[in-house]
Write a protein that holds these residues in place. Structure first.
Motif, mmCIF file in Angstrom:
data_model
loop_
_atom_site.group_PDB
_atom_site.id
_atom_site.type_symbol
_atom_site.label_atom_id
_atom_site.label_comp_id
_atom_site.label_asym_id
_atom_site.label_seq_id
_atom_site.Cartn_x
_atom_site.Cartn_y
_atom_site.Cartn_z
ATOM 1 N N LEU A 190 8.632 10.125 2.317
ATOM 2 C CA LEU A 190 9.531 11.178 1.834
ATOM 3 C C LEU A 190 9.268 11.529 0.378
ATOM 4 C CD1 LEU A 190 12.806 9.823 3.452
ATOM 5 C CD2 LEU A 190 11.808 12.060 3.936
ATOM 6 N N ASN A 191 8.321 10.812 -0.217
ATOM 7 C CA ASN A 191 8.029 11.035 -1.631
ATOM 8 C C ASN A 191 9.242 10.737 -2.512
ATOM 9 O OD1 ASN A 191 5.962 11.554 -3.289
ATOM 10 N ND2 ASN A 191 5.788 13.740 -2.776
ATOM 11 N N MET A 192 10.069 9.799 -2.071
ATOM 12 C CA MET A 192 11.288 9.458 -2.822
ATOM 13 C C MET A 192 11.062 8.180 -3.613
ATOM 14 S SD MET A 192 14.312 10.212 -0.084
ATOM 15 C CE MET A 192 15.720 10.001 -1.177
ATOM 16 N N PRO A 193 11.439 8.167 -4.904
ATOM 17 C CA PRO A 193 11.359 6.918 -5.659
ATOM 18 C C PRO A 193 12.379 5.922 -5.122
ATOM 19 C CG PRO A 193 12.502 8.596 -6.928
ATOM 20 C CD PRO A 193 12.015 9.264 -5.679
ATOM 21 N N MET A 194 12.111 4.615 -5.275
ATOM 22 C CA MET A 194 13.019 3.597 -4.735
ATOM 23 C C MET A 194 14.413 3.672 -5.390
ATOM 24 S SD MET A 194 11.713 2.212 -2.164
ATOM 25 C CE MET A 194 12.760 0.783 -1.820
ATOM 26 N N SER A 208 12.900 17.037 -0.845
ATOM 27 C CA SER A 208 13.418 17.092 -2.226
ATOM 28 C C SER A 208 14.924 17.359 -2.273
ATOM 29 C CB SER A 208 12.671 18.175 -3.008
ATOM 30 O OG SER A 208 12.843 19.415 -2.355
ATOM 31 N N GLN A 209 15.509 17.809 -1.154
ATOM 32 C CA GLN A 209 16.953 18.070 -1.137
ATOM 33 C C GLN A 209 17.774 16.825 -0.783
ATOM 34 O OE1 GLN A 209 16.099 21.756 1.440
ATOM 35 N NE2 GLN A 209 18.108 22.201 0.598
ATOM 36 N N GLU A 218 10.897 14.905 11.455
ATOM 37 C CA GLU A 218 11.617 15.643 12.502
ATOM 38 C C GLU A 218 13.064 15.939 12.074
ATOM 39 O OE1 GLU A 218 11.896 13.313 16.095
ATOM 40 O OE2 GLU A 218 12.848 14.934 17.198
ATOM 41 N N THR A 219 13.662 14.996 11.359
ATOM 42 C CA THR A 219 15.057 15.173 10.934
ATOM 43 C C THR A 219 15.172 16.286 9.900
ATOM 44 O OG1 THR A 219 15.288 12.781 11.243
ATOM 45 C CG2 THR A 219 17.111 13.920 10.172
ATOM 46 N N LEU A 220 14.249 16.296 8.948
ATOM 47 C CA LEU A 220 14.265 17.352 7.930
ATOM 48 C C LEU A 220 14.117 18.711 8.608
ATOM 49 C CD1 LEU A 220 12.006 15.696 5.204
ATOM 50 C CD2 LEU A 220 14.454 16.181 5.003
ATOM 51 N N GLN A 221 13.206 18.768 9.568
ATOM 52 C CA GLN A 221 12.966 20.020 10.277
ATOM 53 C C GLN A 221 14.227 20.458 11.044
ATOM 54 O OE1 GLN A 221 9.673 19.716 12.946
ATOM 55 N NE2 GLN A 221 9.122 21.870 12.701
#
Ligand code: COA
Length: 324
Positions: free
Chosen positions: A265-269, A243-244, A233-236
């Motif tokens: 978020l598909n973010m690496p740690m 990715s940003q 919801e926050t990204l939206q």
């Protein structure tokens, strides 16, 4: 007219001197370093000294944030302080801190949103700046949560610590906070609460002292699910892609909850600020403590996009997406 943004111009934090390790807790309750580490990621926590209050930690963190921003306390037009462990019932801890800083005259109030307190306070301060009402705002998250710990109860005493963090927000034409989201669902009160209070007559549950009541496993499940939808919801709301985001700065309650959100978020740690091993859960203090650590260690740099999120008793949950 140009859009006004709220920009973080300084950060600060404060921790009590005394450190209690998992090994120390092994001597008090039936627990183990291995259990605590594997279930939560926590290794140690800071505990306030006798007489040391939320306001003491908040003032220290605020002074550091003001210094980093190059802002004098007298220039502030608002102080918003997230806490669920105020020094006294009234005046608010924000008022006590305001006087100690010498910011007398500006608006000052506390926000009680449990562990989401700082992110709630940030969201409120953002609205004051965007509306043109305020130009320089001090936002603090500060807690002495261990004051309400029952040290005989292993389910909760291993999880919490004390600490505070603060930011100075200033009105700017440069971004700035892009979006903040605040949510609550009081229907979950029974899973995480402290029953002691003013209007109920300071009554306590028999034999339990002033303590945190928590259904850990249930809280865990709702937290993961809720934070998943919160970050989407926050990204939206900010019109951005995962990715940003350069850094995720999550509420530091449990490493496994943090890892679940990073995965969503598909973010690496490597792009996640983790301080839970050092501080445990400092409630409202947790996000600004992690932010200040990340700034001062040189990880977070100017121009980077940060996603802040928190979840806590209420339930409450809140986020902020901003350019640092
Ligand atoms: N040391 C050793 N054993 C402990 C323990 C401790 N400190 N605390 C609980 N246990 C025991 C339990 O009694 C249970 O024993 P049982 O299986 O014999 O009944 C066992 O460990 C497993 O408990 P469980 O609740 O399934 O563990 P868990 O994997 O869910 O982890 C939490 C427990 C509390 C760490 C985890 O649920 C959690 O972090 N929840 C979220 C809490 C939170 O973040 N709250 C604040 C939100 S802002």
């Amino acid at each position: 007219m140009a859009q006004i943004y709220a920009r973080i111009t300084g950060t600060g934090s404060a921790l009590p001197e005394r450190v209690v390790t998992n090994a120390d807790l092994e001597k008090i309750v039936e627990t183990s370093d291995e259990w605590i580490r594997s279930r939560t990621g926590i290794q140690r926590r800071h505990i306030a000294a006798e007489g040391q209050t939320t306001g003491d930690l908040a003032t220290e963190a605020a002074e550091r944030a003001l210094e980093a921003a190059g802002v004098k306390a007298s220039e502030l037009d608002l102080i918003v302080l997230g806490t669920t462990t105020p020094d006294i019932i009234f005046p608010s801890t924000a008022c006590l801190v305001q006087h100690r800083l010498g910011a007398n005259g500006c608006a000052a109030f506390d926000v009680n949103a449990a562990c989401s307190g700082f992110v709630y306070a940030l969201g409120i301060a953002d609205k004051f700046i965007r509306s043109g009402q305020s130009k320089k705002v001090l936002v603090i998250g500060a807690e002495t949560l261990t004051r309400m710990i029952d040290w005989n109860e292993r389910e909760t005493c291993v999880l919490f610590g004390d600490g505070a963090g603060a930011v100075v927000l200033e009105a700017s034409e440069e971004p700035g906070i892009y979006a903040t989201l605040l949510h609550a669902d009081g229907g979950f009160k029974h899973l995480l609460f402290n029953p002691v209070g003013v209007s109920v007559g300071f009554k306590d549950e028999p034999n339990h002292g002033v303590r945190i009541n928590m259904s850990g496993r249930e809280v865990f499940k709702v937290a993961v699910k809720t934070l998943d939808s919160l970050v989407d919801e926050t990204l939206q709301a900010a019109g951005m892609e995962a990715s940003q985001i350069d850094w995720l700065i999550p509420h530091q309650a449990n490493l496994r909850i943090i890892e679940a959100t990073a995965k969503r978020l598909n973010m690496p740690m490597e792009q996640v600020i983790v301080t839970v091993q050092e501080h445990a859960n400092t409630s409202s203090g947790s996000v600004p403590l992690a932010l200040d650590y990340a700034v001062r260690s040189g990880q977070v740099k100017r121009g980077q996009n940060l996603l802040l999120e928190a979840f806590g008793g209420g339930f409450t949950w809140a986020s902020a997406l901003l350019r640092y």
